[in-house]
Design a protein around this motif. Structure first.
Motif, mmCIF file in Angstrom:
data_model
loop_
_atom_site.group_PDB
_atom_site.id
_atom_site.type_symbol
_atom_site.label_atom_id
_atom_site.label_comp_id
_atom_site.label_asym_id
_atom_site.label_seq_id
_atom_site.Cartn_x
_atom_site.Cartn_y
_atom_site.Cartn_z
ATOM 1 N N LEU A 97 0.806 -1.218 0.000
ATOM 2 C CA LEU A 97 0.000 0.000 0.000
ATOM 3 C C LEU A 97 0.838 1.265 0.000
ATOM 4 O O LEU A 97 0.420 2.298 -0.494
ATOM 5 N N GLY A 98 2.014 1.175 0.621
ATOM 6 C CA GLY A 98 2.812 2.385 0.729
ATOM 7 C C GLY A 98 2.188 3.328 1.743
ATOM 8 O O GLY A 98 1.278 2.957 2.490
ATOM 9 N N GLU A 99 2.664 4.571 1.730
ATOM 10 C CA GLU A 99 2.211 5.508 2.751
ATOM 11 C C GLU A 99 0.873 6.120 2.368
ATOM 12 O O GLU A 99 0.785 7.293 2.028
ATOM 13 N N PHE A 100 -0.185 5.323 2.480
ATOM 14 C CA PHE A 100 -1.486 5.828 2.018
ATOM 15 C C PHE A 100 -2.047 6.906 2.926
ATOM 16 O O PHE A 100 -2.889 7.680 2.538
ATOM 17 N N ALA A 101 -1.597 6.943 4.177
ATOM 18 C CA ALA A 101 -2.109 7.982 5.075
ATOM 19 C C ALA A 101 -0.965 8.679 5.786
ATOM 20 O O ALA A 101 -1.049 9.033 6.949
ATOM 21 N N GLY A 102 0.126 8.853 5.075
ATOM 22 C CA GLY A 102 1.268 9.558 5.651
ATOM 23 C C GLY A 102 1.834 8.821 6.849
ATOM 24 O O GLY A 102 1.894 7.589 6.878
ATOM 25 N N LEU A 103 2.191 9.590 7.860
ATOM 26 C CA LEU A 103 2.805 9.066 9.062
ATOM 27 C C LEU A 103 1.939 7.996 9.729
ATOM 28 O O LEU A 103 2.413 7.079 10.369
ATOM 29 N N LEU A 104 0.622 8.160 9.556
ATOM 30 C CA LEU A 104 -0.309 7.283 10.259
ATOM 31 C C LEU A 104 -0.505 5.927 9.581
ATOM 32 O O LEU A 104 -1.143 5.045 10.155
ATOM 33 N N SER A 105 0.016 5.770 8.342
ATOM 34 C CA SER A 105 -0.375 4.571 7.598
ATOM 35 C C SER A 105 0.066 3.283 8.275
ATOM 36 O O SER A 105 -0.713 2.331 8.370
ATOM 37 N N LEU A 106 1.312 3.253 8.784
ATOM 38 C CA LEU A 106 1.777 2.010 9.422
ATOM 39 C C LEU A 106 0.978 1.700 10.695
ATOM 40 O O LEU A 106 0.445 0.589 10.829
ATOM 41 N N PRO A 107 0.871 2.674 11.623
ATOM 42 C CA PRO A 107 0.059 2.382 12.820
ATOM 43 C C PRO A 107 -1.380 1.997 12.487
ATOM 44 O O PRO A 107 -1.926 1.068 13.102
#
Lengths: 335, 255
Positions: A116-126
């Motif tokens: 998916l990659g950084e779909f929601a910026g900083l929040l994507s991984l969490p």
């Protein structure tokens, strides 16, 4: 003041001091008086006498302070969850990762990093990790509560089963995916506090406060559940409901923590035992003590993780697992 | 009105073959009712139905005239305490804390322990002779002391009805007699299962005999305990005479 209150106060003061002192440690050492000057400036608006360099200010306040706080929150949360789970499953080896939450979170993280990659910026991984944690928790509960019952043995087994399936799925994706991504996922799977930032701290803090309140309210019920299923019923409890509530609280808190820090093992398994050694098994006493000890423990373990291989950041999960293993060997030999 | 009334009770684990069937019994105030029967006759199942752990498949259980399953577990735990063969796991609870569990049904979510709670715990422990061991770890007590600590927990619950599952199992004769004397001295409505028929005969006001899930006899120990019944239910020959000192029936097995 009772001995218990003194202990709580002492641990609280120790934790505050530890947080402050630990800010100085890391790849770039910052002397304690500088750290205090920086804290004084940000917390109380005291203008420091000697000028503090912008670099040191941003290292201490922007990088390390949220990291130390996240460490304390994660440590406290994992120890709290471990204590409650050990009581409701009547299994002294239960720990937060047993419910499949961690491997679910890891799977979510792997999907983000690889596809998916950084779909929601900083929040994507969490976010993805939390979604994974939630999904595997629901799966575990669904499997364990067939025919409307929720038994602790079934729950532990369901947790183990879901864990293995989730882990297999993550490993498969990693194996098929590109090797560069694998190393960035690996760091996260081993646990680390490197993702900490001020903007995301409120979430674990809020969840921890809520979980602590709920579990303290259930203190008597947890004591009674420890005495056995029938005794708990004879004391007016509905064990299934209490257990379900504890599992949901535990899964949500673990999910939030794991999504920010990765899977940090052994804190939730080990610290409850240390806390019980100090104040006994009465839950209204052991829960806050375990939380404080967990926070204290993880703050200092993270100091070790930051400094041992500096400037490299050692995954904190490796350190906790090593300490935890040695701790258990020591425990075994003492008995 | 009897404290506990069980009527036409049936229970089956799988919804088919009943392990208990057509059970009728009552326990009145101040009465110690003993439940006897061979292994597997359904004593423990019947007690479990009585203390709301198992829902009967037919019939009713009434506590103080209220249908037990219409009321909450909390309500019944405020009126009925249970002493089981189930000991808390060794997580390190102290004797005092085990006894204090008895306050659970009387307390709300965030209520702390007040002076009244501590008084009840101290009194109960003193009553069962464990006043001096309050701070000891429960796990380090002897079998007899553990059983007494659990009785103290039941007393802290301030019940009107006491249910005991083979309270004297694994105890030495001295502790068996001590415990039963203490229970008897409480003067509560009590339903207890017994393994040892002589103890049951000595302490119970009435006895109920279970055989294969059915009540086959009920009455005073002198009425119930006959050589024929023992032969028929337990399948052993026995000599039944009167205890030379006390007057209750005495059973001597013929081996």
């Amino acid at each position: 003041m009772s001995r218990f209150r003194l202990l709580l106060l002492g641990l609280g003061v120790l934790l505050a001091l530890s947080c402050a002192i630990s800010l100085g440690f890391g790849a770039a050492q910052v002397p304690l008086e500088r750290v205090l000057a920086i804290l004084g400036q940000h917390l109380f608006g005291i203008v420091p006498e000697a000028a503090v360099s912008l670099g040191q200010d941003s290292i201490v306040w922007q990088l390390r302070a949220p990291r130390v706080l996240l460490g304390a929150l994660v440590g406290a949360g994992l120890a709290l969850v471990g204590t409650a789970l050990q009581a409701v499953t009547r299994n002294p080896l239960a720990d937060p990762h047993l419910l499949g939450v961690s491997s679910g979170a890891a799977f979510g993280a792997v999907v983000v990093v690889l596809y998916l990659g950084e779909f929601a910026g900083l929040l994507s991984l969490p976010l993805a990790a939390f979604a994974g944690a939630l999904a595997s928790m629901l799966l575990v509960l669904a499997i364990a509560s067939r025919s409307g019952r929720l038994e602790s043995d079934r729950l532990l087994l369901a947790g183990v089963a879901v864990s293995f399936v989730m882990m297999a799925a993550s490993n498969l994706l990693l194996y098929l995916g590109n090797p560069h991504a694998a190393s960035s996922v690996l760091f996260w799977m081993l646990g680390g506090l490197g993702l900490a930032c001020w903007e995301l701290l409120w979430l674990p803090a809020l969840c921890l406060a809520l979980a602590l309140a709920v579990l303290l309210g259930l203190g008597r019920a947890l004591n009674a559940l420890m005495a056995g299923e029938q005794s708990a019923v004879s004391l007016g409890l509905e064990p299934r409901r209490v257990r379900l509530l504890v599992f949901v609280v535990a899964s949500l808190l673990t999910g939030v923590l794991v999504s920010l820090s990765g899977a940090i093992g052994f804190v939730g398994l080990m610290l409850p035992h240390v806390a019980r050694f100090l104040v006994g098994a009465e839950h209204r006493r052991v829960l806050p003590v375990a939380a404080l000890l967990g926070a204290l423990f993880l703050v200092w373990v993270d100091v070790a993780a930051r400094t041992w291989l500096a400037p490299q950041d050692l995954p904190i999960g490796i350190v906790t697992a090593a300490i935890g293993g040695v701790f258990f060997v020591a425990l075994l030999r003492r008995r | 009105m009897p404290r506990l009334r069980i009527r036409e009770l049936a229970w089956s684990p799988d919804g088919q073959r009943p392990l208990l069937d057509g059970i009728d019994l009552e326990v009145g105030d101040g009465e110690l009712l003993g439940l006897i029967g061979p292994n597997g006759s359904g004593k423990t199942s019947l007690l479990r139905c009585a203390y709301r752990f198992q829902r009967p498949s037919a019939g009713s259980v009434e506590l103080d005239g209220e249908a037990l399953w219409q009321c909450s577990p909390r309500w019944s735990a405020q009126r009925m305490a249970v002493v089981l063969q189930e000991f808390p796991q060794d997580f390190g609870l102290r004797v005092e804390e085990v006894a204090a569990m008895g306050r659970t049904p009387h307390k709300g979510l965030f209520d702390g322990d007040d002076a009244e709670d501590r008084r009840l715990v101290d009194e109960a422990l003193a009553r069962v002779g464990l006043g001096g061991l309050a701070q000891q770890p429960f796990a380090r007590l002897s079998g007899g002391e553990k059983q007494r600590a659990l009785l103290a927990r039941a007393l802290v619950q301030q019940p009107q009805l006491l249910i005991l599952d083979e309270p004297t199992n694994h105890l030495d004769p001295r502790y068996q007699l001590e415990l039963l004397r203490q229970i008897k001295a409480l003067g509560l409505a009590t339903l207890a299962s017994f393994h040892d028929l002589n103890l049951a005969a000595a302490f119970c006001d009435r006895l109920c005999v279970l055989d294969q899930g059915r009540l086959v006899a009920a009455g005073t120990p002198a009425e119930v305990l006959s050589a024929e019944l023992l032969q028929q239910v337990f399948g052993v020959q026995a000599l039944v005479d009167t205890h030379p000192l006390a007057g209750y029936p005495r059973i001597t097995w013929i081996v």
